[in-house]
Design a protein around this motif. Structure first.
Motif, PDB file in Angstrom:
ATOM      1  N   TYR A  13      35.912  15.074 -24.625  1.00  0.00           N
ATOM      2  CA  TYR A  13      37.200  15.843 -24.083  1.00  0.00           C
ATOM      3  C   TYR A  13      36.918  17.219 -24.710  1.00  0.00           C
ATOM      4  CZ  TYR A  13      39.237  11.038 -23.205  1.00  0.00           C
ATOM      5  OH  TYR A  13      39.642   9.939 -22.663  1.00  0.00           O
ATOM      6  N   VAL A  14      37.090  18.055 -23.761  1.00  0.00           N
ATOM      7  CA  VAL A  14      37.157  19.573 -23.939  1.00  0.00           C
ATOM      8  C   VAL A  14      38.307  19.851 -25.079  1.00  0.00           C
ATOM      9  CG1 VAL A  14      35.828  20.106 -22.162  1.00  0.00           C
ATOM     10  CG2 VAL A  14      38.308  20.390 -22.100  1.00  0.00           C
ATOM     11  N   ILE A  27      35.875  25.509 -21.796  1.00  0.00           N
ATOM     12  CA  ILE A  27      35.196  24.779 -20.930  1.00  0.00           C
ATOM     13  C   ILE A  27      33.695  25.290 -21.221  1.00  0.00           C
ATOM     14  CG2 ILE A  27      34.151  23.874 -18.606  1.00  0.00           C
ATOM     15  CD1 ILE A  27      37.200  23.926 -17.768  1.00  0.00           C
ATOM     16  N   PHE A  61      37.219  17.399 -18.546  1.00  0.00           N
ATOM     17  CA  PHE A  61      38.257  18.620 -18.541  1.00  0.00           C
ATOM     18  C   PHE A  61      38.979  18.680 -17.292  1.00  0.00           C
ATOM     19  CE2 PHE A  61      34.321  19.389 -16.479  1.00  0.00           C
ATOM     20  CZ  PHE A  61      34.451  20.314 -15.541  1.00  0.00           C
TER      21      PHE A  61
END
Length: 616
Positions: A268-269, A275, A243
């Motif tokens: 992957y955010v 987050i 992130f």
């Protein structure tokens, strides 16, 4: 302690992937791990998995697409995007085409994009979407040699008719066609670079002038990958969360490249705002975050605890107290007795596990903090919670590595001992110096700046002033240029005060002022979410962020936090007055670095009137 040297911890070397350059290592990894999951990313609410074989296909098609469009060995391509899987596809695609990859922060303005692309001589630019595309198109006339702009997400661009712009999908189609005709070209490109050739450019934030392009070679990256300490080593069954900006050395090295070395899965955010939600979904086993994120997790727990019942608050206090006792023993290299161990097991089962699960760190084997100073008490809190958080230190110029704390070798308040990748020592004036194969090649187009930081013996002058104890643990006093000398001649290290302030759930960041002044003052940025909740709970009237900052009750709240911190310091080191920054700052604002730190020099200049007011 000046002149003392530590040459890195003595650790056995683990098995590493064959190959010299990063492109070669990547292609070996693809062949070795084929069906294993390399990464995951959410798409329309569903986490999609990409295997190493699929990742290899994506990268190969991008590489061949670049070649088909005229990308030559040694050319540079820039990537302007948030952290997402396509960033990684493009990065490896550029490297496997024999090129140099340069990252640009998605928060950069078009004028900065112009400078970075021109300085790096980028011939291709990858952009995330229409917003980032606009930045490049505004300045393309000032970027000599620019051939193509490739867009990851074409939403809103279906009617665009520009010969310079093409989609990532179209580029990959061109690549697949070329590979079908000339498959040998790809292998030639993968092997076209040497170990000491430039691999990536990482631009500094440019707080004291134009950004400098740090040149990092294949050797620099490989050395760091292969000499990462075992104590915080990654495994093929680890889940990581990506992130932080991939153009920052921390996420690039600890995230992407160490996953290449270990085979760990990268998640992957969705975007920077998700987050907190994504960490609970991903439940990573290895987690790197900057202090701002660790502080946010802590403040979230603190604020939620205020709404808990009296019984829940008492249970938390009791369980955490037991956790602190066990953590202190472990950090001192001792084991808890049977009775304390039993009590700790109950505390974890009844309370602490639930707190970790609430954050999303219940599966974490170890966690790492870096890129900025952090309060030692915050690290201690995580250890008490059962999350082994270790502080490390490194710079772009050291390819992200330098010193680290490790299991069994951890001292709160220190940045740890030298890693196996380098030697570290103190200069006569206390400046930390680093030497090793991880030290960068120099600054692009700025040989004089390179000579300023790397001396004739190869030692990198980091600009950080520190101390070293007899066990080789380093502690950073402050940035050399940030040390405050008051009008009375007292040397003050502002980072210690700032770290203590940021430990408060109501304070996001702080900048201590006082150089050549009679006393210390401080500019403070409040935590909007937590202070707003406080105001609502206390029925404090406000209409916007500025009026929230001006509310007497909020001023009193911040003063109480300041008083708490002042008790820990000598009278001459205490902050006499403070002022709140009345603008809610985001990564888009010039006051913040991409890792969400206030830029000291810029803040001093921009808020000069506010600062002067604290001295009238």
């Amino acid at each position: 302690m000046s002149g003392q040297l530590t040459t890195g911890l003595s650790l056995d070397r683990r098995e590493v992937l064959p190959g010299e350059t990063i492109a070669e290592k990547f292609w070996h990894a693809v062949k070795l791990r084929g069906p294993s999951v390399a990464l995951r990313q959410k798409n329309f609410g569903i986490w999609e998995e990409v295997t190493w074989a699929q990742l290899g296909d994506q990268v190969r098609d991008i590489s061949m697409g670049l070649i088909a469009e005229g990308f030559a060995v040694g050319d540079t391509a820039s990537i302007l995007s948030n952290t997402r899987r396509e960033w990684t596809y493009a990065d490896y695609g550029i490297l496997c085409a024999g090129g140099i990859s340069s990252g640009i922060y998605p928060t950069d303005a078009s004028s900065q994009v112009e400078y970075l692309c021109a300085d790096s001589r980028s011939t291709f630019v990858f952009v995330e979407d229409d917003e980032q595309l606009d930045k490049v198109l505004q300045v393309r006339g000032a970027i000599p040699g620019l051939k193509r702009v490739i867009v990851f997400d074409m939403d809103g661009l279906s009617k665009l008719d520009d010969p310079m712009v093409m989609s990532l999908e179209a580029l990959q189609k061109r690549g697949a066609e070329l590979f079908a005709r000339e498959p040998g070209v790809y292998e030639q490109r993968v092997h076209s670079r040497q170990l000491d050739d430039l691999a990536i450019l990482v631009y500094t934030s440019g707080t004291t002038g134009k950004p400098k392009g740090a040149m990092i070679s294949h050797r620099n990256i490989r050395w760091q990958m292969e000499n990462a300490p075992h104590g915080i080593g990654q495994r093929s069954d680890d889940d990581k969360m990506a992130f932080l900006p991939l153009c920052h050395i921390a996420e690039r090295m600890f995230g992407q490249f160490l996953a290449l070395e270990s085979g760990a899965r990268i998640n992957y955010v969705e975007n920077p705002e998700t987050i907190a939600e994504n960490v609970r979904e991903i439940a990573p086993t290895v987690l790197l975050a900057v202090p701002r994120v660790w502080e946010k997790f802590y403040s979230g727990v603190s604020i939620r605890l205020k709404d808990a019942t009296a019984l829940q608050q008492s249970a938390y206090k009791l369980a955490l107290g037991i956790g602190f006792k066990v953590a202190d023993l472990k950090l001192a290299g001792r084991s808890p007795g049977a009775l304390l161990g039993l009590a700790h097991g109950l505390a974890r089962w009844l309370v602490l596990n639930n707190v970790r699960r609430m954050i999303g760190v219940h599966r974490v084997r170890f966690a790492v903090t870096g890129a900025a100073p952090i309060a030692p008490e915050l690290i201690r809190w995580y250890h008490a919670l059962g999350v082994d958080l270790y502080e490390l230190w490194g710079m772009t110029e050291t390819t992200g590595g330098g010193t680290t704390n490790l299991p069994g070798a951890c001292k709160l308040g220190s940045i740890g001992q030298a890693t196996p990748a380098c030697a570290v020592k103190l200069a006569e004036d206390g400046e930390i110096l680093v030497k090793g194969a991880n030290v960068f090649m120099g600054y692009l187009n700025q040989p004089e700046k390179t000579r300023e930081v790397i001396n004739e013996e190869g030692w990198l002058h980091t600009g950080d002033v520190g101390t070293m104890d007899d066990q080789g643990f380093f502690k950073i006093v402050d940035r050399k240029k940030d040390i405050i000398i008051t009008a009375g001649g007292k040397n003050i290290t502002p980072s210690e005060l700032e770290n203590e302030l940021k430990f408060s759930p109501f304070i996001t960041d702080a900048v201590v002022i006082g150089d050549k002044r009679a006393y210390l003052t401080c500019l403070i940025m409040i935590d909007h979410e937590n202070v707003e909740k406080y105001a609502q709970d206390k029925s404090v009237p406000f209409s916007n962020f500025a009026s929230l900052c001006r509310a007497p009750e909020v001023q009193e709240l911040v003063q109480a936090e300041l008083d708490r911190v002042n008790t820990k310091f000598a009278r001459v080191e205490q902050i006499k007055r403070f002022a709140l920054i009345e603008q809610k700052l985001t990564a888009e604002d010039e006051e913040l670095t991409p890792t969400m730190k206030l830029k000291r020099k810029l803040v001093n200049d921009k808020y000069k009137d506010l600062i002067d007011g604290m001295y009238r």
